[in-house]
Motif scaffolding. Sequence first.
Motif, short mmCIF file in Angstrom:
data_model
loop_
_atom_site.label_atom_id
_atom_site.label_comp_id
_atom_site.label_asym_id
_atom_site.label_seq_id
_atom_site.Cartn_x
_atom_site.Cartn_y
_atom_site.Cartn_z
N LEU A 131 0.83 -1.21 0.00
CA LEU A 131 0.00 0.00 0.00
C LEU A 131 0.86 1.26 0.00
O LEU A 131 0.55 2.23 -0.69
N LEU B 278 -6.56 -0.78 -5.94
CA LEU B 278 -6.90 -1.17 -4.58
C LEU B 278 -7.81 -2.40 -4.58
O LEU B 278 -7.70 -3.25 -3.69
N ALA B 279 -8.70 -2.52 -5.59
CA ALA B 279 -9.52 -3.74 -5.68
C ALA B 279 -8.63 -4.96 -5.89
O ALA B 279 -8.85 -6.02 -5.28
N VAL C 34 -6.95 -5.80 -2.57
CA VAL C 34 -7.86 -6.48 -1.65
C VAL C 34 -8.01 -7.94 -2.05
O VAL C 34 -7.99 -8.85 -1.21
N THR D 81 0.39 -8.22 2.88
CA THR D 81 0.57 -7.00 2.09
C THR D 81 2.04 -6.76 1.81
O THR D 81 2.42 -5.67 1.41
N LEU E 219 -10.10 6.42 0.05
CA LEU E 219 -10.04 5.04 -0.46
C LEU E 219 -8.83 4.31 0.11
O LEU E 219 -8.93 3.15 0.57
N VAL F 55 -8.90 1.01 2.65
CA VAL F 55 -8.26 -0.28 2.33
C VAL F 55 -7.21 -0.62 3.37
O VAL F 55 -7.11 -1.78 3.79
N LEU G 1 -9.13 -1.78 6.34
CA LEU G 1 -9.84 -3.02 6.04
C LEU G 1 -8.90 -4.21 6.08
O LEU G 1 -9.22 -5.27 6.62
N LEU G 2 -7.69 -4.04 5.51
CA LEU G 2 -6.74 -5.14 5.45
C LEU G 2 -5.94 -5.26 6.74
O LEU G 2 -5.21 -6.22 6.91
N HIS H 174 -14.62 -8.43 -7.92
CA HIS H 174 -15.37 -8.77 -6.71
C HIS H 174 -16.23 -10.01 -6.93
O HIS H 174 -16.31 -10.88 -6.06
#
Lengths: 100, 167
Positions: free
Chosen positions: A29, A77-78, A81, A90, B67, B71, B74-75, B160
């Motif tokens: 990230l 970012l998708a 994830v 990560t 955003l 993330v 979230l992670l 997704h």
Amino acid sequence: MIPTYYYVALSAIMFAIGVIGVLVRRNVLVTFMSVEMMLNAANLVLVAFAFARQDILGQVIVFFVIVVAAAEVAVGLALLVTIFRTRQTTNVDDMTLLKG
Amino acid sequence: MELAVFAITAVVALIGAVAMVLSKNAVHSALFLLLNFSAIAVLYLLLRAPFLFAIQLIVYAGAIIVLFLFVVMLLGAERHEEGADALRWQQPTALVMGIALLAAVLVVALSGPLGAPAAAAEGFGAPEAIARALFTDALLPFQVTAMLILAAIVGVVVLHLRENQRG
């Protein structure tokens, strides 16, 4: 009036910091954030030259860069994830396979 | 006066950039990146680009940073990078090569004539001027951008969906 090369120098330093961030950090990230900062450094120099040459198209290019960067961040970012869901990491050193 | 604003903003931008790379916590990195983006927005104002100032704050400082923060949290990726580097020599090499790149860029960029900034024309960088350029000279790229955003949305949804099917 601020000389254009002040902006160019600032932008070059920020770009170099971004490059070092991409190479040194292992959190994917933070690597991604460094890429965003490099995009911003390029944007800054485009706006500086648009002002120096009084050409509005330089600012239009920056507008497009911002739009593309927004789309890129959403997809990137998708992807991160999704990678995290399968790999539970990560750390870029652990992402050595393209296979899911 | 303008030079003082530039100097302070440049220092803030560089502090944000360095702190972003050095922070151990990814949430702090995102917040320092926000500082950096905001400083660049101020520089856009100095360069007579009020429209880009607003866009920078809304899209970068607003949407993209939020955003990133979502993330990261979230992670749970904000923890330290544990363990040694897989390549021990990578960090010093990266530092040396980064400084070499900076020196090369500065030598090339500052050796040629950059031209003194012209006097700002009336209405330069105003939303009207950008809109006129956007819808005449840059109409095709503008429409391609719409396709790009659509492709990005579809891409995120497909990623997704595939994930849900596997689970």
